[in-house]
Design a protein around this motif. Sequence first.
Motif, PDB file in Angstrom:
ATOM      1  N   THR A   1       3.770   6.049 -10.117  1.00 12.49           N
ATOM      2  CA  THR A   1       3.907   5.049  -9.049  1.00 12.49           C
ATOM      3  C   THR A   1       4.496   3.755  -9.604  1.00 12.49           C
ATOM      4  O   THR A   1       5.374   3.147  -8.990  1.00 12.49           O
ATOM      5  N   GLN A   2       4.032   3.341 -10.787  1.00 10.94           N
ATOM      6  CA  GLN A   2       4.561   2.103 -11.383  1.00 10.94           C
ATOM      7  C   GLN A   2       6.062   2.228 -11.639  1.00 10.94           C
ATOM      8  O   GLN A   2       6.818   1.283 -11.441  1.00 10.94           O
TER       9      GLN A   2
ATOM     10  N   ARG B   1      16.806   4.346   1.593  1.00  9.00           N
ATOM     11  CA  ARG B   1      16.852   3.693   2.910  1.00  9.00           C
ATOM     12  C   ARG B   1      15.456   3.607   3.516  1.00  9.00           C
ATOM     13  O   ARG B   1      15.080   2.598   4.106  1.00  9.00           O
ATOM     14  N   LYS B   2      14.684   4.683   3.347  1.00 10.40           N
ATOM     15  CA  LYS B   2      13.319   4.677   3.873  1.00 10.40           C
ATOM     16  C   LYS B   2      12.459   3.657   3.130  1.00 10.40           C
ATOM     17  O   LYS B   2      11.669   2.933   3.729  1.00 10.40           O
ATOM     18  N   VAL B   3      12.638   3.618   1.801  1.00  9.06           N
ATOM     19  CA  VAL B   3      11.821   2.710   0.997  1.00  9.06           C
ATOM     20  C   VAL B   3      12.176   1.265   1.317  1.00  9.06           C
ATOM     21  O   VAL B   3      11.302   0.407   1.486  1.00  9.06           O
ATOM     22  N   SER B   4      13.476   0.995   1.457  1.00 10.10           N
ATOM     23  CA  SER B   4      13.884  -0.365   1.776  1.00 10.10           C
ATOM     24  C   SER B   4      13.358  -0.769   3.152  1.00 10.10           C
ATOM     25  O   SER B   4      12.948  -1.914   3.360  1.00 10.10           O
ATOM     26  N   ALA B   5      13.344   0.166   4.083  1.00  7.63           N
ATOM     27  CA  ALA B   5      12.817  -0.139   5.415  1.00  7.63           C
ATOM     28  C   ALA B   5      11.335  -0.496   5.334  1.00  7.63           C
ATOM     29  O   ALA B   5      10.876  -1.445   5.983  1.00  7.63           O
TER      30      ALA B   5
ATOM     31  N   GLY C   1       0.791  -1.235   0.000  1.00  9.78           N
ATOM     32  CA  GLY C   1       0.000   0.000   0.000  1.00  9.78           C
ATOM     33  C   GLY C   1       0.818   1.277   0.000  1.00  9.78           C
ATOM     34  O   GLY C   1       0.288   2.358  -0.226  1.00  9.78           O
ATOM     35  N   PHE C   2       2.131   1.167   0.241  1.00 13.83           N
ATOM     36  CA  PHE C   2       2.908   2.400   0.436  1.00 13.83           C
ATOM     37  C   PHE C   2       3.425   3.042  -0.845  1.00 13.83           C
ATOM     38  O   PHE C   2       3.969   4.130  -0.813  1.00 13.83           O
ATOM     39  N   TRP C   3       3.269   2.392  -1.983  1.00 11.26           N
ATOM     40  CA  TRP C   3       3.925   2.907  -3.192  1.00 11.26           C
ATOM     41  C   TRP C   3       3.430   4.294  -3.602  1.00 11.26           C
ATOM     42  O   TRP C   3       4.214   5.136  -4.050  1.00 11.26           O
ATOM     43  N   ASP C   4       2.115   4.530  -3.457  1.00  6.29           N
ATOM     44  CA  ASP C   4       1.604   5.852  -3.842  1.00  6.29           C
ATOM     45  C   ASP C   4       2.236   6.945  -2.992  1.00  6.29           C
ATOM     46  O   ASP C   4       2.583   8.012  -3.497  1.00  6.29           O
ATOM     47  N   ASP C   5       2.380   6.665  -1.709  1.00  6.79           N
ATOM     48  CA  ASP C   5       2.973   7.657  -0.814  1.00  6.79           C
ATOM     49  C   ASP C   5       4.459   7.854  -1.126  1.00  6.79           C
ATOM     50  O   ASP C   5       4.957   8.979  -1.160  1.00  6.79           O
ATOM     51  N   VAL C   6       5.166   6.756  -1.392  1.00  9.40           N
ATOM     52  CA  VAL C   6       6.595   6.839  -1.732  1.00  9.40           C
ATOM     53  C   VAL C   6       6.781   7.656  -3.006  1.00  9.40           C
ATOM     54  O   VAL C   6       7.672   8.497  -3.118  1.00  9.40           O
ATOM     55  N   ALA C   7       5.885   7.414  -3.981  1.00  9.45           N
ATOM     56  CA  ALA C   7       6.076   8.002  -5.310  1.00  9.45           C
ATOM     57  C   ALA C   7       5.525   9.410  -5.430  1.00  9.45           C
ATOM     58  O   ALA C   7       5.852  10.110  -6.389  1.00  9.45           O
TER      59      ALA C   7
ATOM     60  N   LEU D   1       7.514  -4.863   5.623  1.00 10.80           N
ATOM     61  CA  LEU D   1       6.401  -5.627   5.058  1.00 10.80           C
ATOM     62  C   LEU D   1       6.796  -7.088   4.890  1.00 10.80           C
ATOM     63  O   LEU D   1       6.009  -7.988   5.170  1.00 10.80           O
ATOM     64  N   SER D   2       8.050  -7.327   4.468  1.00 12.86           N
ATOM     65  CA  SER D   2       8.442  -8.724   4.278  1.00 12.86           C
ATOM     66  C   SER D   2       8.482  -9.458   5.599  1.00 12.86           C
ATOM     67  O   SER D   2       8.124 -10.619   5.669  1.00 12.86           O
TER      68      SER D   2
END
Lengths: 351, 56, 315
Positions: free
Chosen positions: A293-294, A334-338, A229-235, A343-344
């Motif tokens: 986002t994609q 770093r934030k995205v990987s976290a 669910g976080f991709w929209d916020d990241v992007a 999630l994993s």
Amino acid sequence: MKVIKIEKSQWSQGLDNLRDAFRLFGPVIEKGFYDYRELAAGQAPDLSFQNTRLSPKSLVFPQSETMLNYSLDPADPERNIMKEAPKDYAPRAVIGLRPCDAKAMVLVKMNFDTEEYQDPYWLNLYNATTFVGLACDAPCGTCFCTSAGCGPYHEEGLDVLLTDRDDHYLAKALTDKGAQLLEKAGWTQAADADTIIEKAKQAAEAKVTSKIETDGLRAADTMALYNAGFWDDVAFACINCGTCTFSCPTCWCFDIQDEAYRTKGVRMRNWDSCMFPIFTVHTTGHNPRDTKTQRVRQRFMHKLKYFVDKYDQGIMCVGCGRCVRQCPVNIDIRKVSALMNALSVQARCAV
Amino acid sequence: MKNLLEHMGMEPDRLHFSWISSAESTKFVAVVNQITAKVKALGPNQRFVKKAAKVA
Amino acid sequence: MSTYTDKIRETAQRLLKECKVEMVIGFRKGSQPMMNEPCVVRSPEEVDQLIWDSNCGINLANYLTNRKEKIGIVAKGCDSRNIVTHIVENKIAREQLVIIGVPCLGMIDKRKIAAAADGEILSVTEADGQVMVKTAQATQTFAKSDVLQGNCSVCTHRNPVIHDEMIAEPVPEQTDVDPYADVAEIDAMTPEQRHAFFEELLAPCIRCYACRNACPLCYCPTCFVDESKPQWVGKGQDPADVRTFHFLRAYHCAGRCTDCGACQRACPVGINMRLLTKKLNKDCLELYGWEAGLSTETRPALDDYQPNDPENFIH
């Protein structure tokens, strides 16, 4: 391998000795920023840098590179025949590569040098080059190499590793190529300095305090990450420029273009970026990665999941921090990987 | 556009715009003559011109 | 500035609670010194992310293009002028927006500070017109006016020109500045010097298109550099192609640019491409008395004919 002590007083003489056998490249400062350039006669690399603004990948993978030449002249019996472009593959040496950027070359090689295909342009330049690394004793705040399968004294991809010891360098020859370079330079004074280097290495590693969290990525479910669910916020903030990919030492994508002027044509390749909307446009006009986002998801999934799964050699990132420092809107791997990692871990715990 | 090109180093006499009615044939000839004379005096253009792709 | 932050959060929370908007576009704290990240909040619980300081230089109007939602947007002077331009160009409807106006005292230039700082910057804070820069070696203090972004130091529209909410009293506008001194310097050169000047200026360009993409004006579905049928410009690093890109990018901003500085700020190699757009801004002002984005009622300079338009180009 053996360690050589190079007095700084012998440094420039040694470099001059190398110039007969090698074209030398190294970091130089231009308008306040460091970048790798070919060193002119008598010019020494400026080794007071932390790291260069752009990665040294362009030394073996120029942003714009000729592949083939052709003639369109009706009078030319060889018209319309693609010919290998003449290139200078004479030996070169890069002096003062950071260990992260050297490790990046190893990761890129996995793409350009496979059992099935070998990219001649990249490999010819790579094989012609001797990589003389410079260990990092003052890493930047954005460096996270130690948690990205790398480190300030990491040796992978290097032929020689230099350590700066104030009035001298300690040069550890890591390959035969490296040993030959040291010999040609006339640097031959053996030193028993393994403990000194080991200590300096530990001190430098302790200075790298920033981390990237990746331990759960390998086991994570790809689709769970993809559909997170976080991709929209990241992007959201992303403007889809190529800064991250162009400054990245491990991004290898390119686009092939023909350019013809009058009777002469050239087939060249240019860096491309998965951040650009046209990166994936089909000839039909359909674009499978049509939204921001994609595209942002693709970049992080490639570096932190697809690559990890495909090669099982860790992430496609060496922790140089260039994308973090240069992103105009502060998107931070770093934030995205976290986020992906958290999630994993959740996904695993649920099972 | 002419201003920005000149700002970037294009010679002022290189690019010309005008407005000539279809009824002003003599003006058309005069303007074209003027322009050709000015451009010829400058010689071939070297700016914003690419004769072959410059690549590594 | 922290009162700005409080007021922005309060306003955003109220707008979201009262369902006046579906989302609020603003800034959240970045992971780097002198960097904030544009973000969107969609619920009253999230508004505490929002902040305001002198590192909000990215132009948020860029995030409005073709959106369908009802949006609250935090806007400093230049952002508000680009919102006006977006409304005039039908990229967003006025009715969709609740504009949260921020009187702006200028954004700080991270490159100027990095160049002046002694060593790697660990943190940057500000108070009372002073900017405190902490490095491993020392703490340095700069007057904010000395480290402003180039465009902010000559800005004459610091207060939002359009707004539904204001989070503070308007700030005094700068009147004693000459916005076009740098353009005049170039105008004074010979064509040869100007050509060489831009050759050098554009030499570091890596064609990442950050300048284009950070710009709220650049919203074409396909940019001319990305067209392939026909292909208008080569895609390599040839200086003629790089120059053509910058020339046309600037020209497409003629009469629309607000000199918000987002392009220069976004550039990873520090090119001041504003020297191109500013030339056009200067021409628009001198030839047509036009400054972009001041009113939703007037048509832009290149979109409008007036009998007294200059016509000295006619031979």
